[in-house]
Motif scaffolding. Structure first.
Motif, PDB file in Angstrom:
ATOM      1  N   PHE A   1      -3.425  17.753   3.451  1.00 54.86           N
ATOM      2  CA  PHE A   1      -2.498  16.645   3.232  1.00 54.86           C
ATOM      3  C   PHE A   1      -1.722  16.257   4.475  1.00 54.86           C
ATOM      4  O   PHE A   1      -1.483  15.078   4.736  1.00 54.86           O
ATOM      5  CB  PHE A   1      -1.530  16.982   2.087  1.00 54.86           C
TER       6      PHE A   1
ATOM      7  N   HIS B   1       4.302   9.828  -3.182  1.00 56.02           N
ATOM      8  CA  HIS B   1       3.526  11.034  -2.932  1.00 56.02           C
ATOM      9  C   HIS B   1       3.243  11.798  -4.222  1.00 56.02           C
ATOM     10  O   HIS B   1       3.110  13.021  -4.216  1.00 56.02           O
ATOM     11  CB  HIS B   1       4.270  11.940  -1.948  1.00 56.02           C
TER      12      HIS B   1
ATOM     13  N   TYR C   1      -4.246   8.171   1.362  1.00 58.42           N
ATOM     14  CA  TYR C   1      -4.772   9.217   0.497  1.00 58.42           C
ATOM     15  C   TYR C   1      -3.725   9.756  -0.474  1.00 58.42           C
ATOM     16  O   TYR C   1      -3.877  10.845  -1.029  1.00 58.42           O
ATOM     17  CB  TYR C   1      -5.353  10.344   1.346  1.00 58.42           C
ATOM     18  N   GLU C   2      -2.648   8.990  -0.691  1.00 58.83           N
ATOM     19  CA  GLU C   2      -1.609   9.350  -1.642  1.00 58.83           C
ATOM     20  C   GLU C   2      -1.244   8.116  -2.474  1.00 58.83           C
ATOM     21  O   GLU C   2      -1.478   6.988  -2.054  1.00 58.83           O
ATOM     22  CB  GLU C   2      -0.371   9.888  -0.929  1.00 58.83           C
ATOM     23  N   SER C   3      -0.662   8.357  -3.636  1.00 60.67           N
ATOM     24  CA  SER C   3      -0.307   7.237  -4.499  1.00 60.67           C
ATOM     25  C   SER C   3       0.752   7.670  -5.499  1.00 60.67           C
ATOM     26  O   SER C   3       1.143   8.835  -5.565  1.00 60.67           O
ATOM     27  CB  SER C   3      -1.549   6.714  -5.233  1.00 60.67           C
TER      28      SER C   3
ATOM     29  N   ARG D   1      -1.755  12.607   6.072  1.00 63.54           N
ATOM     30  CA  ARG D   1      -0.499  11.857   6.078  1.00 63.54           C
ATOM     31  C   ARG D   1      -0.150  11.382   7.493  1.00 63.54           C
ATOM     32  O   ARG D   1       0.426  10.310   7.670  1.00 63.54           O
ATOM     33  CB  ARG D   1       0.622  12.720   5.506  1.00 63.54           C
TER      34      ARG D   1
ATOM     35  N   GLN E   1      -2.286  13.199  -4.571  1.00 63.62           N
ATOM     36  CA  GLN E   1      -2.799  13.550  -3.237  1.00 63.62           C
ATOM     37  C   GLN E   1      -4.292  13.846  -3.284  1.00 63.62           C
ATOM     38  O   GLN E   1      -4.767  14.560  -4.167  1.00 63.62           O
ATOM     39  CB  GLN E   1      -2.076  14.794  -2.719  1.00 63.62           C
TER      40      GLN E   1
END
Length: 223
Positions: free
Chosen positions: A141, A129, A152-154, A145, A132
């Motif tokens: 978010f 996370h 959509y997170e990395s 999530r 974002q």
């Protein structure tokens, strides 16, 4: 008499808003739900941005907005540094990033931001996370999530209190974030269904608990 008083109040509010505008590098920026000032950090001038304490919701339009931009596609590059404020809540992560395609009244935009404390956390879920994406107002978010976990997170290596170069490249629904000059993006976003890219401004964005600094802003428009 009442009309005169109202007109004077409007003029006063306009003047007050304009007085808050700062000249930052080659741009003029105006605070929206944040406090801004030009401050020296590590021997260089930067724009300091802190979220207003009375804004309780998260993923809100808490940014310094760049004036006179008509940006839809192109590249935004900036160096960011974040610290935790003494008043930061336990869940603060040094949130800092960019908002873009901001409409005139700040009610619609997209954003990519980072959570520097997560970059080297001793918890793989938190590391995942570190970056974002969200779209305001309907895709914050927590909704993303829940409905599309991990999409959509990395992760990327990052720390608090260090300059990090963010480069966001946008081409319609495709959005890529490159960190510290990497050849490959740290996150690749295809906007959620229903999000249509619009032309608008950009914002230097922070969240709760962050003392954020920005410098070396470069905007290339390719609409």
């Amino acid at each position: 008499m009442r009309i005169v008083i109202i007109a004077a109040a409007i003029l006063f509010n306009i003047a007050a808003a304009n007085s808050q505008t700062k000249e930052f590098e080659n741009y003029s920026v105006t605070p929206n739900l944040v406090k801004i000032e030009i401050q020296e950090i590590q021997g260089e001038s930067a724009l300091k941005v802190v979220k207003n304490s009375n804004v309780k919701k998260v993923d809100e339009p808490t940014f310094a907005k760049v004036s006179d931009l008509n940006f839809k596609n192109g590249t935004i590059e900036v160096k960011v540094l974040s610290r935790l404020l003494p008043s930061a809540p336990e869940f603060a992560r040094g949130f800092i990033g960019l908002a873009y395609r901001i409409n005139e009244d700040n009610t619609k935009y997209e954003s990519i931001y980072i959570r520097p404390t997560n970059g080297r956390a001793n918890d793989q879920i938190r590391r995942n996370h570190s970056i974002q994406y969200y779209a305001y107002p309907g895709y914050k978010f927590d909704k993303l999530r829940e409905t599309a976990p991990e999409k959509y997170e990395s992760y990327a290596d990052m720390e608090l209190d260090k300059w990090i170069t963010l480069k966001v490249v946008l081409q319609n629904n495709i959005q890529k974030l490159f960190i510290d000059g990497a050849e490959q993006p740290s996150i690749y976003i295809d906007s959620p269904e229903g999000i249509e890219p619009i032309s608008g401004s950009i914002g230097l964005w922070v969240e709760v608990g962050t003392e954020g600094f920005f410098k070396d802003l470069k905007v290339t428009i390719n609409n």
